[in-house]
Each structure stands twice: as structure tokens, then as C-alpha cells.
Design an enzyme around this catalytic site. Structure first.
Site, mmCIF file in Angstrom:
data_model
loop_
_atom_site.group_PDB
_atom_site.id
_atom_site.type_symbol
_atom_site.label_atom_id
_atom_site.label_comp_id
_atom_site.label_asym_id
_atom_site.label_seq_id
_atom_site.Cartn_x
_atom_site.Cartn_y
_atom_site.Cartn_z
ATOM 1 N N ASP A 199 57.367 36.885 27.192
ATOM 2 C CA ASP A 199 57.049 38.070 27.976
ATOM 3 C C ASP A 199 55.909 38.761 27.243
ATOM 4 O O ASP A 199 56.108 39.350 26.173
ATOM 5 C CB ASP A 199 58.270 38.990 28.077
ATOM 6 C CG ASP A 199 57.979 40.261 28.862
ATOM 7 O OD1 ASP A 199 56.798 40.498 29.199
ATOM 8 O OD2 ASP A 199 58.929 41.026 29.121
ATOM 9 N N TYR A 244 45.245 46.503 41.277
ATOM 10 C CA TYR A 244 44.804 45.235 40.686
ATOM 11 C C TYR A 244 43.344 45.339 40.251
ATOM 12 O O TYR A 244 42.991 45.006 39.123
ATOM 13 C CB TYR A 244 44.987 44.112 41.702
ATOM 14 C CG TYR A 244 44.549 42.748 41.227
ATOM 15 C CD1 TYR A 244 45.222 42.094 40.204
ATOM 16 C CD2 TYR A 244 43.475 42.090 41.829
ATOM 17 C CE1 TYR A 244 44.822 40.830 39.766
ATOM 18 C CE2 TYR A 244 43.079 40.831 41.407
ATOM 19 C CZ TYR A 244 43.756 40.213 40.372
ATOM 20 O OH TYR A 244 43.361 38.958 39.949
ATOM 21 N N LYS A 287 41.688 45.391 36.464
ATOM 22 C CA LYS A 287 40.694 44.395 36.057
ATOM 23 C C LYS A 287 39.435 45.054 35.485
ATOM 24 O O LYS A 287 38.846 44.561 34.521
ATOM 25 C CB LYS A 287 40.341 43.486 37.231
ATOM 26 C CG LYS A 287 41.444 42.501 37.598
ATOM 27 C CD LYS A 287 41.815 41.608 36.442
ATOM 28 C CE LYS A 287 42.911 40.623 36.767
ATOM 29 N NZ LYS A 287 43.325 39.821 35.594
#
Length: 313
Positions: free
Chosen positions: A47, A137, A141
């Protein structure tokens, strides 16, 4: 040792195989939060939000390169923004810091065309265009690109990155991205079902075939350091097309294939993205050039998926 995080994903699955073919099974360590049993060779459950667990593996295997692919994609990210930010940002910071502390030589970070927003040119979006994404998202990024550059400039950590367009491949099912229709449509065509498309017929987006995406990644990471002149992320381009154009290409081989258009929330995401990107910098700096167009992509997708479904019967 090369470590691949997120090795179960669409890109991770194929990239891990390509890296093993190039460097050897015993030189590549695949990892993800679960072991699906489809990896041959070394595998560790990691993880990447757990700094200590990640560092333990890096020390244990004397990792020299990390391909960090663990992420929640655009469409799934909008369904749980806080979790998406946590996964996409915290894991990268852990990878960068573990790499700095343990003298990892190179790190690969995947960015995306999701970094672009409404104020970027829609056609041939340049590498240095304004970045104003409207999805978590895309925001994560952009954040990641800046962290990558920061670690390079401040700590001389050799971080390299590509802004992927939509990735089309036959090796795995869609993983929650806005461009995933361009994978699912081939599956539906091969099994004889009509395809319900969540984007409008004329929604044009940049795409890249999985083999080109993997090759670009390996070529970028293999290039001499002096050739890597952009430390945020490089645009790369494959081919741009619309759902209608994909359907028409499929119908050349499967005339009875039908597509139905039912746009949903993913249409709003796609409307903010480029229709094509300019990858001149990647071409100039490390000689990038795509090999696949829509016709060749369709030929390969239909052929490979027919084989897969035939074996499953």
C-alpha cells in the site's frame, strides 16, 4: 532492482511484462494492494500510502528504479474526490521521499492529458500550455508534475514523466477513466453486443495504443539524462479519434455492430480536455514517434479479444 507500483492496472500489467522481458524476471518487482496471481516472478503487496511499508521494500530489494503507477483515474476520482487526492498525491510524495532517502536512481511518474482545462488550446495543445484542470484527477496530476520537478531541482532526483492520452489495450478491462470507452467498445463488439457510449459521437480525444505507451515509457527512462529537458511532464501523442470513428472502423469487420450514445457526467470531463496534443518536445529531446493508428489499433484489438473470448468458452 526495478519496482513497479500499481502493477495490476491497465498500464502496469503490460509495462511489468515488458520490463521483465528487457531486464529479466529477477530484476523487476511487481507490487499492488492485492496479488491477483497473474504476475510471474517477484511480487509484493504494498500500500503505497504507507511510507514505512514502501521504504521497507525499497531497502529489502535494493531498488534502483521505481515506476509509480498506483492511482485512481478520472471518472472514479470524481465519485470520491478526497480518496482520489489521498491516493494520487500521498503515494507520489512517499515514492519521491523514499527515493531521496534511499538513493533510488530514477523515478517514473505518469501524468495525463487531464492536466489541461478549458483555457488550453483544444488542437495541438503545446507542452507548456496553461494547466487549469477541473477534475481531482487532473489537479492531482498537475500537483504531481510540480513535485517531480521540485525533487529534481532541489535534490537532483532523476524523476521523469509522460502525459498519457487515453490508453487502448486488450490485456485488461477498463479501469475507471474517461477515455475507457475506447477499450470497452471493442469488448462489446467482439461478444456481439451493442455498445452504450457515455460520450457524444463527435467527442474527439487523444489516444495511444498500449504498445506505444509502454515503449514511450521505457524509451523515456532509458534516454541519457542530458536529453531530458522537461522535468514536469512530456506530452506524447498517438492518434486522436471520436467514438463514431471507432464504431465505423469496427463495422468494417463487424458490419452488424451497433453503438448507442448516452452521454453522462464523463462528457463534461471530456469537454475540458484537448482533441489533440503537440508532442514536438518529446520528438526533439528523446526521439519519440508513435507506430499505431486507428486502423491498426482496431485490427489488433479485435484479433486479440476474439482469441481471449474463444479461450474463455
Amino acid at each position: 532492482m526495478i519496482l513497479v507500483t500499481g502493477a495490476n492496472g491497465q498500464l502496469g500489467t503490460v509495462l511489468t511484462i515488458a520490463l521483465k522481458e528487457r531486464y529479466g524476471n529477477d530484476k523487476v518487482l511487481a507490487s499492488d494492494v492485492i496479488n491477483k496471481g497473474n504476475n510471474t516472478g517477484l511480487f509484493e503487496i504494498i500500500d503505497a500510502t504507507d511510507f514505512n511499508a514502501l521504504q521497507h521494500i525499497v531497502k529489502k530489494y535494493k531498488v534502483s528504479q521505481i515506476y509509480h503507477l498506483a492511482a485512481i483515474l478520472s471518472a472514479k476520482g470524481e465519485q470520491n474526490p478526497i480518496l482520489s487526492w489521498e491516493i494520487n498525491t500521498k503515494t507520489l510524495l512517499n515514492v519521491l521521499e523514499v527515493s531521496r532517502l534511499n538513493k533510488v536512481e530514477k523515478v517514473f511518474y505518469p501524468s495525463s492529458i487531464a492536466v489541461f482545462g478549458q483555457n488550453a488550446p483544444k488542437e495541438n495543445t503545446p507542452n507548456n500550455s496553461i494547466l487549469d484542470p477541473e477534475t481531482v484527477y487532473g489537479i492531482s496530476k498537475v500537483d504531481g508534475e510540480n513535485w517531480a520537478q521540485y525533487y529534481y531541482k532541489k535534490y537532483n532526483l532523476d524523476v521523469r514523466s509522460l502525459r498519457y492520452p487515453g490508453v487502448v489495450g486488450y490485456q485488461s478491462l477498463p479501469g475507471g477513466g474517461t477515455t475507457d470507452y475506447a477499450v470497452d467498445i471493442y469488448h462489446k463488439a467482439v461478444i456481439g453486443n451493442a455498445f452504450s457510449c457515455f460520450l457524444k459521437a463527435d467527442t474527439k480525444l487523444p489516444m495511444i495504443f498500449i504498445d506505444d505507451a509502454v515503449r514511450a515509457t521505457i524509451e523515456l527512462m532509458g534516454a541519457p539524462e542530458h536529453q531530458i529537458k522537461i522535468r514536469t511532464s512530456y506530452n506524447i501523442s498517438g492518434v486522436s479519434f471520436t467514438p463514431k470513428e471507432v464504431a465505423e472502423e469496427i463495422q468494417k469487420q463487424l458490419p452488424d455492430f451497433r453503438i448507442i450514445y448516452k452521454p453522462d457526467f464523463r462528457q463534461d470531463i471530456a469537454d475540458n480536455w484537448p482533441e489533440s496534443v503537440d508532442d514536438t518536445k518529446a520528438q526533439e529531446h528523446w526521439n519519440w514517434k508513435p507506430k499505431y493508428n486507428l486502423s491498426t489499433i482496431t485490427d489488433i484489438m479485435l484479433e486479440k479479444l476474439k482469441e481471449q473470448y474463444k479461450r474463455a468458452i
